[in-house]
Design a protein around this motif. Structure first.
Motif, PDB file in Angstrom:
ATOM      1  N   GLY A  90      34.504   6.697  29.569  1.00  0.00           N
ATOM      2  CA  GLY A  90      35.248   7.564  30.474  1.00  0.00           C
ATOM      3  C   GLY A  90      36.205   6.770  31.316  1.00  0.00           C
ATOM      4  O   GLY A  90      35.844   6.225  32.359  1.00  0.00           O
ATOM      5  N   TRP A 101      36.319  11.216  30.413  1.00  0.00           N
ATOM      6  CA  TRP A 101      37.168  11.182  29.232  1.00  0.00           C
ATOM      7  C   TRP A 101      37.856   9.837  29.112  1.00  0.00           C
ATOM      8  O   TRP A 101      37.900   9.057  30.062  1.00  0.00           O
ATOM      9  CB  TRP A 101      38.217  12.291  29.293  1.00  0.00           C
ATOM     10  CG  TRP A 101      38.988  12.372  30.588  1.00  0.00           C
ATOM     11  CD1 TRP A 101      38.666  13.138  31.678  1.00  0.00           C
ATOM     12  CD2 TRP A 101      40.195  11.682  30.934  1.00  0.00           C
ATOM     13  NE1 TRP A 101      39.590  12.958  32.689  1.00  0.00           N
ATOM     14  CE2 TRP A 101      40.551  12.064  32.249  1.00  0.00           C
ATOM     15  CE3 TRP A 101      41.014  10.768  30.260  1.00  0.00           C
ATOM     16  CZ2 TRP A 101      41.676  11.585  32.906  1.00  0.00           C
ATOM     17  CZ3 TRP A 101      42.145  10.286  30.909  1.00  0.00           C
ATOM     18  CH2 TRP A 101      42.464  10.694  32.220  1.00  0.00           C
ATOM     19  N   GLN A 156      43.891  13.219  25.547  1.00  0.00           N
ATOM     20  CA  GLN A 156      42.571  13.049  26.146  1.00  0.00           C
ATOM     21  C   GLN A 156      41.479  13.223  25.083  1.00  0.00           C
ATOM     22  O   GLN A 156      41.632  14.001  24.142  1.00  0.00           O
ATOM     23  CB  GLN A 156      42.352  14.071  27.256  1.00  0.00           C
ATOM     24  CG  GLN A 156      43.045  13.731  28.568  1.00  0.00           C
ATOM     25  CD  GLN A 156      42.741  14.793  29.604  1.00  0.00           C
ATOM     26  OE1 GLN A 156      42.914  15.974  29.359  1.00  0.00           O
ATOM     27  NE2 GLN A 156      42.289  14.362  30.772  1.00  0.00           N
ATOM     28  N   ARG A 157      40.355  12.512  25.268  1.00  0.00           N
ATOM     29  CA  ARG A 157      39.199  12.668  24.402  1.00  0.00           C
ATOM     30  C   ARG A 157      37.957  12.695  25.279  1.00  0.00           C
ATOM     31  O   ARG A 157      37.738  11.812  26.114  1.00  0.00           O
ATOM     32  CB  ARG A 157      39.108  11.515  23.402  1.00  0.00           C
ATOM     33  CG  ARG A 157      37.904  11.594  22.474  1.00  0.00           C
ATOM     34  CD  ARG A 157      37.937  10.507  21.416  1.00  0.00           C
ATOM     35  NE  ARG A 157      38.047   9.181  22.001  1.00  0.00           N
ATOM     36  CZ  ARG A 157      38.240   8.070  21.291  1.00  0.00           C
ATOM     37  NH1 ARG A 157      38.372   8.150  19.980  1.00  0.00           N
ATOM     38  NH2 ARG A 157      38.314   6.901  21.893  1.00  0.00           N
ATOM     39  N   CYS A 158      37.160  13.744  25.110  1.00  0.00           N
ATOM     40  CA  CYS A 158      35.964  13.929  25.925  1.00  0.00           C
ATOM     41  C   CYS A 158      34.964  12.806  25.657  1.00  0.00           C
ATOM     42  O   CYS A 158      34.674  12.469  24.510  1.00  0.00           O
ATOM     43  CB  CYS A 158      35.339  15.283  25.624  1.00  0.00           C
ATOM     44  SG  CYS A 158      33.793  15.575  26.502  1.00  0.00           S
ATOM     45  N   CYS A 170      36.305  18.895  30.143  1.00  0.00           N
ATOM     46  CA  CYS A 170      36.271  19.379  28.765  1.00  0.00           C
ATOM     47  C   CYS A 170      35.960  20.870  28.747  1.00  0.00           C
ATOM     48  O   CYS A 170      34.957  21.310  29.326  1.00  0.00           O
ATOM     49  CB  CYS A 170      35.226  18.609  27.969  1.00  0.00           C
ATOM     50  SG  CYS A 170      35.109  19.115  26.229  1.00  0.00           S
TER      51      CYS A 170
END
Length: 342
Positions: free
Chosen positions: A337, A236, A212-214, A228
């Motif tokens: 997102g 995300w 996952q990446r914010c 997050c």
């Protein structure tokens, strides 16, 4: 305990401990303090702003930290818990494994708070048969207070058991549970899949390790979470791990034996090139050759018709391990997102 009556009588003796103090009350060795909060947040990789600054609070999950006695321990805290464990030892339930803990946080702790705590034996189960052996689940409850006000509750449960195959256990030993020649191997436990991590497991099924990446601060995170823990943003997207990593820490599992697992084997905490860590098996070298800092490479192992798991291969062939899946793809730019698992 050779008859049903004996077992019932013994269980009744154990249940008589319910409600008794597990140990005498205690006082936290140190007030809640900023240095310990900082150490905890650094170890956990938690940069939430609520834990710093003049109005900081302690992370709620630090609850038990403020009750610990350190290497010198707490003196004068004997109670019924030790008696209960000795009674179980005498009945052949000499092995113990922690099963779970539960915490409740009715009040946030702040630097300067001085905590007191007391513990009670909340429950003792009836006799249970498990894969490990036959025994009893014992639950203790610790209440943590500040100035008499309840600040948190910590429940801790163990299984105190007679190892399978021992004279005191009616469970089967490891040899009995092993598949006979020609029979299929024992089925591995299934991972728990829920709405928060389903995308990760969908990626694994396609031989892709997704992180996952914010969408707010671009911080990578693993394991998957609904929001997050750095900035609180709920949006995300995902990036695919390159597969490169190193062994950050590891343990070698020898006990307990369990169907579908063949100890000893190495379980590593792998630090990925993307800056997150994942727990998985380390393969490709003997378990006693695994070392901290060892480079490893992502691979995917199939254990049965519907179970594929990510593992990490060490050794000379680590660079070729990614052949179990597709070639790594370039990391995508942050998007608006998404939750499509890839």
């Amino acid at each position: 305990m050779t008859t049903t009556e004996d077992c019932r009588a013994f269980t009744a003796r154990l249940k008589a401990y319910e409600g008794r103090p597990a140990a005498t009350g205690g006082i936290g060795k140190d007030p809640v303090n900023a240095p310990m909060i900082r150490h905890w947040c650094e170890a956990m990789g938690d940069a939430h702003p609520a834990y710093t600054g003049p109005d900081a609070v302690a992370p709620p999950t630090m609850l038990q930290v403020w009750t610990m006695g350190g290497l010198s321990g707490h003196t004068g805290r004997a109670g019924a818990y030790d008696e209960l464990l000795a009674l179980l030892d005498g009945a052949g339930c000499t092995a113990v494994v922690a099963t779970d803990c539960e915490q409740e946080y009715p009040r946030l702790l702040r630097p300067g708070d001085e905590v007191t705590f007391d513990a009670v034996i909340e429950s003792v189960s009836d006799r249970k048969r498990t894969k490990l052996g036959t025994g009893y689940f014992v639950t203790t409850r610790m209440d943590i207070r500040v100035g008499g006000e309840l600040a948190g509750t910590h429940r801790f449960r163990i299984l105190k058991y007679a190892p399978a195959g021992s004279a005191a256990s009616e469970g089967r030993d490891r040899a009995d549970s092993a598949p006979a020649r020609g029979e299929p191997a024992a089925r591995r436990p299934r991972p728990v899949v829920n709405r928060d991590n389903a995308g990760f497991w969908e990626g694994v099924a396609r031989h892709r390790l997704l992180i996952q990446r914010c969408a707010g601060c671009a911080a990578p995170r693993f394991p998957w979470l609904p929001g997050c823990n750095a900035c609180g943003c709920p949006e995300w997207d995902t990036v695919e791990a390159s597969g490169e990593g190193t062994v950050y820490s590891y343990v070698v599992m020898h006990h307990p034996p369990f169907p579908a697992f063949d100890p000893p084997y190495a379980v590593g905490l792998i630090e990925l090139a993307e800056g997150v860590r994942i727990v998985s098996n380390v393969i490709g070298v003997p378990y006693d050759k695994v070392r901290v800092g060892m480079p490893v490479r992502l691979a995917f192992e199939r254990y049965d018709d519907d179970l594929v798991l990510p593992v990490f291969r060490a050794g000379d062939d680590a660079g070729a391990a990614a052949g179990a899946g597709p070639e790594p793809k370039p990391r995508p730019e942050p998007g608006p997102g998404t939750r499509d698992g890839g």
